[in-house]
Design a protein around this motif. Structure first.
Motif, short mmCIF file in Angstrom:
data_model
loop_
_atom_site.label_atom_id
_atom_site.label_comp_id
_atom_site.label_asym_id
_atom_site.label_seq_id
_atom_site.Cartn_x
_atom_site.Cartn_y
_atom_site.Cartn_z
N UNK A 1 -47.83 5.95 3.42
CA UNK A 1 -48.10 4.99 2.72
C UNK A 1 -47.05 3.84 2.70
N UNK A 2 -45.90 3.71 3.23
CA UNK A 2 -45.20 2.65 3.57
C UNK A 2 -45.74 1.93 4.72
N UNK A 3 -46.15 2.77 5.96
CA UNK A 3 -46.49 1.94 7.07
C UNK A 3 -47.81 1.21 6.79
N UNK A 4 -48.69 2.11 6.30
CA UNK A 4 -49.96 1.44 5.93
C UNK A 4 -49.91 0.44 4.95
N UNK A 5 -49.19 0.28 4.07
CA UNK A 5 -48.92 -0.67 3.36
C UNK A 5 -48.50 -2.04 3.89
N UNK A 6 -47.56 -1.94 4.84
CA UNK A 6 -46.78 -2.86 5.82
C UNK A 6 -48.11 -3.39 6.43
N UNK A 7 -48.84 -2.66 6.99
CA UNK A 7 -50.02 -3.06 7.88
C UNK A 7 -51.38 -3.64 7.14
N UNK A 8 -51.15 -3.69 5.50
CA UNK A 8 -52.37 -4.23 4.95
C UNK A 8 -53.49 -3.33 5.18
N UNK A 9 -53.27 -2.24 5.57
CA UNK A 9 -54.47 -1.31 5.81
C UNK A 9 -54.76 -0.69 4.16
N UNK A 10 -55.74 -1.52 3.94
CA UNK A 10 -56.35 -1.03 2.45
C UNK A 10 -57.22 -0.11 2.57
N UNK A 11 -58.14 -0.04 3.78
CA UNK A 11 -59.01 0.61 4.07
C UNK A 11 -58.56 2.33 4.22
N UNK A 12 -57.50 2.45 4.78
CA UNK A 12 -56.84 3.73 4.96
C UNK A 12 -56.18 4.30 3.72
N UNK B 1 -54.29 -8.41 -2.27
CA UNK B 1 -54.27 -7.53 -1.02
C UNK B 1 -54.08 -8.45 0.27
N UNK B 2 -53.77 -9.49 0.02
CA UNK B 2 -53.20 -10.35 1.42
C UNK B 2 -51.78 -10.40 1.51
N UNK B 3 -51.09 -10.18 0.61
CA UNK B 3 -49.62 -10.07 0.74
C UNK B 3 -49.01 -8.77 1.00
N UNK B 4 -48.19 -8.61 1.74
CA UNK B 4 -47.50 -7.13 2.27
C UNK B 4 -46.75 -6.79 1.21
N UNK B 5 -47.16 -5.49 0.51
CA UNK B 5 -46.12 -4.89 -0.37
C UNK B 5 -44.94 -4.49 0.07
N UNK B 6 -44.04 -4.58 -0.88
CA UNK B 6 -42.76 -4.34 -0.60
C UNK B 6 -42.07 -2.84 -1.17
N UNK B 7 -41.51 -1.95 -0.39
CA UNK B 7 -41.13 -0.81 -0.98
C UNK B 7 -39.53 -1.12 -1.30
N UNK B 8 -39.40 -1.02 -2.61
CA UNK B 8 -38.12 -1.60 -3.17
C UNK B 8 -37.10 -0.39 -3.73
N UNK B 9 -37.72 0.86 -3.67
CA UNK B 9 -36.76 1.83 -3.65
C UNK B 9 -37.50 3.15 -3.10
#
Length: 286
Positions: A206-217, A250-258
């Motif tokens: 989840x963290x990796x796909x979020x960082x890549x903005x891979x919303x399809x996956x 969906x154009x801005x990289x999510x941040x895992x904050x915890x």
């Protein structure tokens, strides 16, 4: 002085909140905060310091569902004890927060969502809110979701919510980044048990796909994420994540904050979404 105004020479507080997803874990987090509860307390203090108190919280939880998306526009809330088998002390805790009927009507008009005159906060909402805003002084508007909605549909719903940030409204989604009660009951693992390899792999995907903005996956996580069926036998605890993601844009990289896991398999990750997400990361580290 109103927090939206400032004296000459002062810097105005930017009250545009990031959209948030937090993993609430066991209801016992209300009594035994642990690492995640302490993070939520720090998060609440940080938001107060750098954003000010929100005008309201739009709460999306895994435990408030309906046949269709609906707003719970009651004028007053109290804690709902939607769980069993816990210490009596837990059932004596209260969280009597005001509702947000005016916001409910505004959202209803904007999004064509029905409003019901109903109050009450499920444990996914009030256990998190007790740590974020312990005085129960922030109005809360629960948004009930249908558990049959797809991740793509929920991201689209969240995509209609960015205007709330400009109004000082905090979008708060709660669930669990991994959630399998059968694993929790099997062998009754201790809270600090070593995390299962499968749980860590799913959280990292989840963290990796979020960082890549891979919303399809991400929208197709049940097919593409490692151990998806094991970590989420049913969808409901992950679905709120997609609403918060859509609300952030969906154009801005999510941040895992915890990040982390309890009982070896219950993921406790939290995410921030939107233009203010990186600012929150920096504020939490300050």
């Amino acid at each position: 002085m109103d927090s939206n105004h400032h004296r000459p020479g002062e810097t105005a507080i930017d009250r545009r909140f990031p959209a948030l997803f937090v993993s609430h874990g066991s209801p016992m987090i209300a009594l035994e905060p642990g690492q995640t509860g302490r993070f939520l307390q720090h998060l609440g203090r940080t938001l107060d310091r750098d954003w000010g108190r929100p005008t309201a919280v739009l709460a999306i939880s895994a435990h408030t569902t309906a046949r269709e998306a609906v707003l719970l526009g009651g004028a007053q809330h109290e804690a709902i004890y939607d769980f069993g088998g816990f210490p009596a002390e837990l059932y004596r805790l209260r969280y009597d927060a005001p509702g947000a009927p005016a916001l409910a009507q505004t959202l209803s008009d904007a999004l064509a969502l029905p409003v019901i005159d109903h109050g009450g906060l499920d444990h996914g909402i009030w256990t998190a809110m007790r740590h974020l805003y312990p005085d129960a002084d922030v109005p809360v508007l629960p948004l009930a979701l249908t558990p049959h909605a797809t991740p793509a549909q929920l991201m689209a719903l969240g995509g209609q919510l960015p205007m709330l940030s400009a109004q000082g409204v905090l979008v708060l989604a709660t669930g669990s980044i991994t959630h399998n009660l059968h694993l929790l009951m099997r062998g009754q693992p201790s809270e600090d048990a070593v995390e299962m390899t499968e749980s860590h792999a799913f959280r990292q995907w989840i963290a990796d796909r979020s960082a890549a903005l891979d919303w399809e996956a991400l929208a197709d996580y049940r097919q593409q994420a490692p151990h998806a069926a094991l970590m989420h036998p049913t969808d409901e605890h992950l679905l709120p994540w997609y609403v918060a993601a859509g609300a952030g844009g969906l154009t801005i990289q999510p941040q895992r904050i915890h990040q982390g896991a309890t009982f070896g398999c219950l993921g406790m990750d939290a995410y921030a979404f939107g233009p203010q997400a990186l600012r929150l990361v920096q504020a939490l580290a300050a």
